[in-house]
Design an enzyme around this catalytic site. Structure first.
Site, short mmCIF file in Angstrom:
data_model
loop_
_atom_site.label_atom_id
_atom_site.label_comp_id
_atom_site.label_asym_id
_atom_site.label_seq_id
_atom_site.Cartn_x
_atom_site.Cartn_y
_atom_site.Cartn_z
N CYS A 130 -70.59 -1.83 20.43
CA CYS A 130 -71.45 -2.00 19.16
C CYS A 130 -69.92 -2.60 18.64
O CYS A 130 -69.15 -1.89 18.21
CB CYS A 130 -71.90 -0.41 18.80
SG CYS A 130 -72.66 -1.08 17.06
N CYS A 133 -69.89 -1.35 15.13
CA CYS A 133 -69.58 -0.44 14.98
C CYS A 133 -68.45 0.28 14.52
O CYS A 133 -67.44 0.35 13.74
CB CYS A 133 -70.63 0.80 15.31
SG CYS A 133 -72.32 0.83 15.67
N ASP A 134 -67.79 -0.58 15.67
CA ASP A 134 -66.28 -0.16 16.22
C ASP A 134 -65.08 -1.18 15.51
O ASP A 134 -64.20 -1.00 15.95
CB ASP A 134 -65.45 0.57 17.65
CG ASP A 134 -66.91 1.82 17.47
OD1 ASP A 134 -67.24 2.58 16.72
OD2 ASP A 134 -67.86 1.59 18.78
#
Length: 302
Positions: A130, A133-134
């Site tokens: 992701c 997300c990251d």
């Protein structure tokens, strides 16, 4: 016998349990693997309102602690079938069977993995599923994106703005995502697109160092440096046990409207296992709240 059984202990399922418990309902949560769901794989969470920064595990622990403190029960079991009726029966692989007045399916979906040795060990240390997300933690890095569909291309566009270089690895002869996205990427100096290749090896013990890729036509192998690889080859919902009580789309996701009620009375859905445009923690917790409120109203109407 419980008022509500929640299948899945990710953010959607645990939020549903918290809301139902606060409504005074008895709740059993059944989880087959990881309490907290996919978010436990994220080393940092910085996009959840009210928290500047926390790990995915920390976030999951808070949800679990809150659920248990309210009286929620948890079983580590794999659900294999749900049988509707006045009392809904939930059967597990072990042979255990539970009954409830309502069921909330929050089984989530898994990011498809490369299936390579060491992949699970490197999650959070160079392997991610992701970029939303990251990606922010990869500023200035050399990264790779595996996949050629819309998700992979969207992530590559985002990463190209913050990373030193982005290498897109696609197993087909063309990118399968939108031409608009492909055009944007082809114009960027720090983006390289490698077609007809698959990733066959992850190099690095404690931290990803590089990737070994293989030409699908010639079988020739090449090593490319990558600090982080983002795997974007699709998601796989795990809704097979529920196909008799709900409608699945062609990808296997449960079809629902925003009420999150399903065609079978007493059955509700929440989170990544359902059809939706955005799959994030915030949308999962929102689903959990809506499903729980409607499940409680359904029980009160009986």
């Amino acid at each position: 016998m419980h008022d509500i059984i929640v299948i899945g202990a990710g953010p959607a399922g645990l939020t549903a349990a918290i809301y139902a418990l606060r409504f005074g309902k008895s709740v059993l949560i059944i989880e087959k693997e990881t309490f907290g769901g996919q978010i436990t794989h994220s080393p940092k969470v910085e996009n959840y309102p009210g928290f500047k920064e926390m790990s995915g595990t920390e976030f999951a622990d808070k949800l679990i602690d809150q659920t248990i403190s309210l009286g929620g029960e948890i079983e580590l079991e794999k659900v294999v079938s749900v049988t509707p009726g006045d009392n809904i029966k939930v059967k597990c692989k072990s042979g255990k069977e539970f009954e409830s007045k309502a069921v909330i399916i929050a089984a989530g979906s898994k990011h498809r993995q490369l299936g390579l040795e060491g992949e699970n060990e490197l999650v959070g240390n160079g392997v991610s599923y992701c970029a939303v997300c990251d990606g922010a933690f990869c500023k200035g890095q050399k990264v790779a994106v595996v996949g050629g569909g819309n998700t992979a291309l969207q992530e590559a566009v985002m990463l190209s703005d913050i990373c030193e270089s982005v290498t897109i690895i696609q197993n087909l002869s063309t990118l399968t995502g939108e031409k608009r996205l492909a055009d944007i990427l082809e114009k960027k100096d720090n983006v390289k697109i490698i077609l007809n290749h698959t990733v066959c090896e992850l190099v690095g013990k404690d931290k990803l160092e590089s990737l070994i890729i293989k030409n699908t036509v010639t079988d020739k192998k090449t090593e490319i440096v990558a600090d982080t690889v983002f795997v974007a080859i699709g998601q796989a919902p795990e809704n097979k046990p529920f196909e008799n009580i709900c409608e699945l789309d062609k990808y296997g996701y449960i079809v629902s409207d925003e009420s999150l009620k399903l065609k079978t009375p007493g059955i509700f859905v929440a989170g990544d296992c359902r059809t939706k445009a955005v799959r994030q923690i915030t949308t999962a917790t929102g689903d959990g709240a809506i499903a729980a409120v409607n499940a409680c109203r359904y029980i009160d109407s009986l």
